[in-house]
Design a protein around this motif. Sequence first.
Motif, PDB file in Angstrom:
ATOM      1  N   GLY A  42      -8.723  28.539 -34.744  1.00  0.00           N
ATOM      2  CA  GLY A  42      -7.331  28.856 -34.497  1.00  0.00           C
ATOM      3  C   GLY A  42      -6.920  28.717 -33.047  1.00  0.00           C
ATOM      4  N   GLU A  43      -7.837  28.288 -32.177  1.00  0.00           N
ATOM      5  CA  GLU A  43      -7.505  28.074 -30.772  1.00  0.00           C
ATOM      6  C   GLU A  43      -6.605  26.843 -30.618  1.00  0.00           C
ATOM      7  OE1 GLU A  43     -11.140  29.355 -28.001  1.00  0.00           O
ATOM      8  OE2 GLU A  43     -11.730  28.120 -29.695  1.00  0.00           O
ATOM      9  N   VAL A  44      -5.785  26.871 -29.572  1.00  0.00           N
ATOM     10  CA  VAL A  44      -4.942  25.740 -29.226  1.00  0.00           C
ATOM     11  C   VAL A  44      -5.253  25.352 -27.787  1.00  0.00           C
ATOM     12  CG1 VAL A  44      -2.610  24.812 -29.210  1.00  0.00           C
ATOM     13  CG2 VAL A  44      -3.168  26.737 -30.700  1.00  0.00           C
ATOM     14  N   TYR A  45      -5.399  24.061 -27.533  1.00  0.00           N
ATOM     15  CA  TYR A  45      -5.689  23.554 -26.201  1.00  0.00           C
ATOM     16  C   TYR A  45      -4.532  22.671 -25.749  1.00  0.00           C
ATOM     17  CZ  TYR A  45     -10.216  24.517 -28.401  1.00  0.00           C
ATOM     18  OH  TYR A  45     -11.241  25.087 -29.100  1.00  0.00           O
ATOM     19  N   ALA A  46      -4.179  22.772 -24.488  1.00  0.00           N
ATOM     20  CA  ALA A  46      -3.112  21.932 -23.939  1.00  0.00           C
ATOM     21  C   ALA A  46      -3.544  21.432 -22.568  1.00  0.00           C
ATOM     22  CB  ALA A  46      -1.804  22.711 -23.830  1.00  0.00           C
ATOM     23  N   SER A  47      -3.099  20.218 -22.241  1.00  0.00           N
ATOM     24  CA  SER A  47      -3.426  19.635 -20.945  1.00  0.00           C
ATOM     25  C   SER A  47      -2.157  19.140 -20.289  1.00  0.00           C
ATOM     26  CB  SER A  47      -4.413  18.478 -21.114  1.00  0.00           C
ATOM     27  OG  SER A  47      -3.833  17.423 -21.885  1.00  0.00           O
ATOM     28  N   GLY A  48      -2.162  19.104 -18.944  1.00  0.00           N
ATOM     29  CA  GLY A  48      -0.957  18.689 -18.259  1.00  0.00           C
ATOM     30  C   GLY A  48      -1.185  18.375 -16.793  1.00  0.00           C
ATOM     31  N   SER A  49      -0.071  18.340 -16.060  1.00  0.00           N
ATOM     32  CA  SER A  49      -0.092  17.977 -14.649  1.00  0.00           C
ATOM     33  C   SER A  49      -0.561  19.139 -13.783  1.00  0.00           C
ATOM     34  CB  SER A  49       1.306  17.548 -14.209  1.00  0.00           C
ATOM     35  OG  SER A  49       1.787  16.475 -14.990  1.00  0.00           O
ATOM     36  N   PHE A  50      -1.016  18.800 -12.569  1.00  0.00           N
ATOM     37  CA  PHE A  50      -1.399  19.776 -11.555  1.00  0.00           C
ATOM     38  C   PHE A  50      -2.390  20.805 -12.090  1.00  0.00           C
ATOM     39  CE2 PHE A  50       2.805  18.206 -10.305  1.00  0.00           C
ATOM     40  CZ  PHE A  50       2.491  17.685  -9.051  1.00  0.00           C
ATOM     41  N   ASP A  51      -3.576  20.291 -12.458  1.00  0.00           N
ATOM     42  CA  ASP A  51      -4.678  21.131 -12.962  1.00  0.00           C
ATOM     43  C   ASP A  51      -4.310  21.829 -14.258  1.00  0.00           C
ATOM     44  OD1 ASP A  51      -6.439  20.671 -10.639  1.00  0.00           O
ATOM     45  OD2 ASP A  51      -4.976  21.892  -9.554  1.00  0.00           O
ATOM     46  N   THR A  80       7.238  28.559 -26.823  1.00  0.00           N
ATOM     47  CA  THR A  80       6.392  29.753 -26.850  1.00  0.00           C
ATOM     48  C   THR A  80       5.504  29.877 -25.621  1.00  0.00           C
ATOM     49  OG1 THR A  80       4.782  28.538 -28.195  1.00  0.00           O
ATOM     50  CG2 THR A  80       6.381  29.919 -29.361  1.00  0.00           C
ATOM     51  N   TYR A  81       5.482  28.846 -24.769  1.00  0.00           N
ATOM     52  CA  TYR A  81       4.720  28.948 -23.520  1.00  0.00           C
ATOM     53  C   TYR A  81       5.329  28.013 -22.487  1.00  0.00           C
ATOM     54  CZ  TYR A  81       0.874  28.984 -20.162  1.00  0.00           C
ATOM     55  OH  TYR A  81       0.128  29.117 -19.022  1.00  0.00           O
ATOM     56  N   SER A  82       5.617  28.553 -21.307  1.00  0.00           N
ATOM     57  CA  SER A  82       6.132  27.748 -20.202  1.00  0.00           C
ATOM     58  C   SER A  82       5.014  27.540 -19.192  1.00  0.00           C
ATOM     59  CB  SER A  82       7.324  28.453 -19.538  1.00  0.00           C
ATOM     60  OG  SER A  82       8.408  28.564 -20.435  1.00  0.00           O
ATOM     61  N   SER A  83       4.536  26.330 -19.099  1.00  0.00           N
ATOM     62  CA  SER A  83       3.423  26.017 -18.211  1.00  0.00           C
ATOM     63  C   SER A  83       3.883  25.755 -16.782  1.00  0.00           C
ATOM     64  CB  SER A  83       2.678  24.785 -18.727  1.00  0.00           C
ATOM     65  OG  SER A  83       3.570  23.682 -18.825  1.00  0.00           O
ATOM     66  N   GLY A  84       5.157  25.458 -16.602  1.00  0.00           N
ATOM     67  CA  GLY A  84       5.668  25.119 -15.280  1.00  0.00           C
ATOM     68  C   GLY A  84       5.638  23.638 -14.995  1.00  0.00           C
ATOM     69  N   TYR A  85       4.805  22.907 -15.735  1.00  0.00           N
ATOM     70  CA  TYR A  85       4.692  21.460 -15.589  1.00  0.00           C
ATOM     71  C   TYR A  85       4.619  20.835 -16.983  1.00  0.00           C
ATOM     72  CZ  TYR A  85       3.269  22.944 -10.909  1.00  0.00           C
ATOM     73  OH  TYR A  85       3.222  23.538  -9.681  1.00  0.00           O
ATOM     74  N   TYR A  86       4.681  19.503 -17.027  1.00  0.00           N
ATOM     75  CA  TYR A  86       4.629  18.818 -18.312  1.00  0.00           C
ATOM     76  C   TYR A  86       3.291  19.022 -19.006  1.00  0.00           C
ATOM     77  CZ  TYR A  86       9.017  16.233 -18.137  1.00  0.00           C
ATOM     78  OH  TYR A  86      10.341  15.892 -18.136  1.00  0.00           O
ATOM     79  N   ILE A  87       3.351  19.208 -20.315  1.00  0.00           N
ATOM     80  CA  ILE A  87       2.179  19.163 -21.183  1.00  0.00           C
ATOM     81  C   ILE A  87       2.071  17.742 -21.725  1.00  0.00           C
ATOM     82  CG2 ILE A  87       1.143  20.001 -23.327  1.00  0.00           C
ATOM     83  CD1 ILE A  87       1.153  22.094 -21.113  1.00  0.00           C
ATOM     84  N   TRP A  88       0.911  17.109 -21.543  1.00  0.00           N
ATOM     85  CA  TRP A  88       0.727  15.730 -21.994  1.00  0.00           C
ATOM     86  C   TRP A  88      -0.004  15.634 -23.323  1.00  0.00           C
ATOM     87  CZ3 TRP A  88       4.065  13.068 -19.635  1.00  0.00           C
ATOM     88  CH2 TRP A  88       4.341  13.255 -18.273  1.00  0.00           C
TER      89      TRP A  88
END
Length: 307
Positions: free
Chosen positions: A246-255, A229-237
């Motif tokens: 109901g908010e969702v938080y995601a973190s990943g590479s390159f900021d 449902t979402y393409s960040s372009g980099y890995y989500i860790w």
Amino acid sequence: KDTSEKVIGRTLGATSHNYVWEEYTIGESGALYDVWGTDENNVYAVGGVRINDTTYGVIHWDGTEWKPELKVGGKYAIYGFDRDDIWITGTSIYHYNGSNWIRVSDQDPILNEYITYTCLWGPSSENLYFGNQGGKIVHWDGRRGRLVSVNEGKFIKDIDGVSNEFIVAVGTSLVPPSLAIYFDGLVWAEFPNVDNLYSINSVAIVNKKHIYWGGEGVFETRGNSFEKTYSSGYYIWDIDYNHETGEVYASGSFDGIYIHNGIEWKSYKNIASSDGSQYVGICRVDDKVFFVGSNDYKAKIIIGEKR
């Protein structure tokens, strides 16, 4: 069928994407992997941070500054239940009782055998699940450890649950297929309808029928469906769900700092962070959300406050 009675349901509305961000670089070198707190003035981050020629595995935020807490490094995950009931895992397992950090893994041969632990979750300190780099999950009942799941060739990366009758663990090896298993209160089994050809690094459960997965982007399970449902372009860790808003938080590479406000995802690259940092752990407390990671071999922390 009697239709005379009204059934009223409540859904969570969209929230603001407006955040004010603070950035911290901690120590001379190191990295942070996870973060957890009871409130915005009592937050712990874990990893390995070198401060004044001493390596610390835990640092503590008191609302004003980050201070070194525990000298032993090599910590990967933290989870707790109260100010005086906190667990951290890594090359060993510690429990904080409000006064001291007790090395619990030294006291139990099962916990001490299956190291290094990379994640944990449970409904209480007498009912915890620890996942490790060897694909094993160990259950802690408050007195002793017991091996409950073996997944050879896999790396358990994350565990989340909503009760002792529904717990999900995910992981992978260097390449897919990924691991997605769940506990129904009796046995661990393969989670149905997950496309394990994608890398899956993290899981956040809304309920038994609605789950977020982080890896090669963000995936969702709704009922029996599984889709990106979402393409960040980099890995989500890491990925985390806020049951209050109901908010969702995601973190990943390159900021990689991403927030879903109930309608759409927003990337905070070049807003919250712009130096190529990798963010690995997330914790939301009160109106603040904490992202921890590293950049240029130094520990990084980003704090966002909703406005």
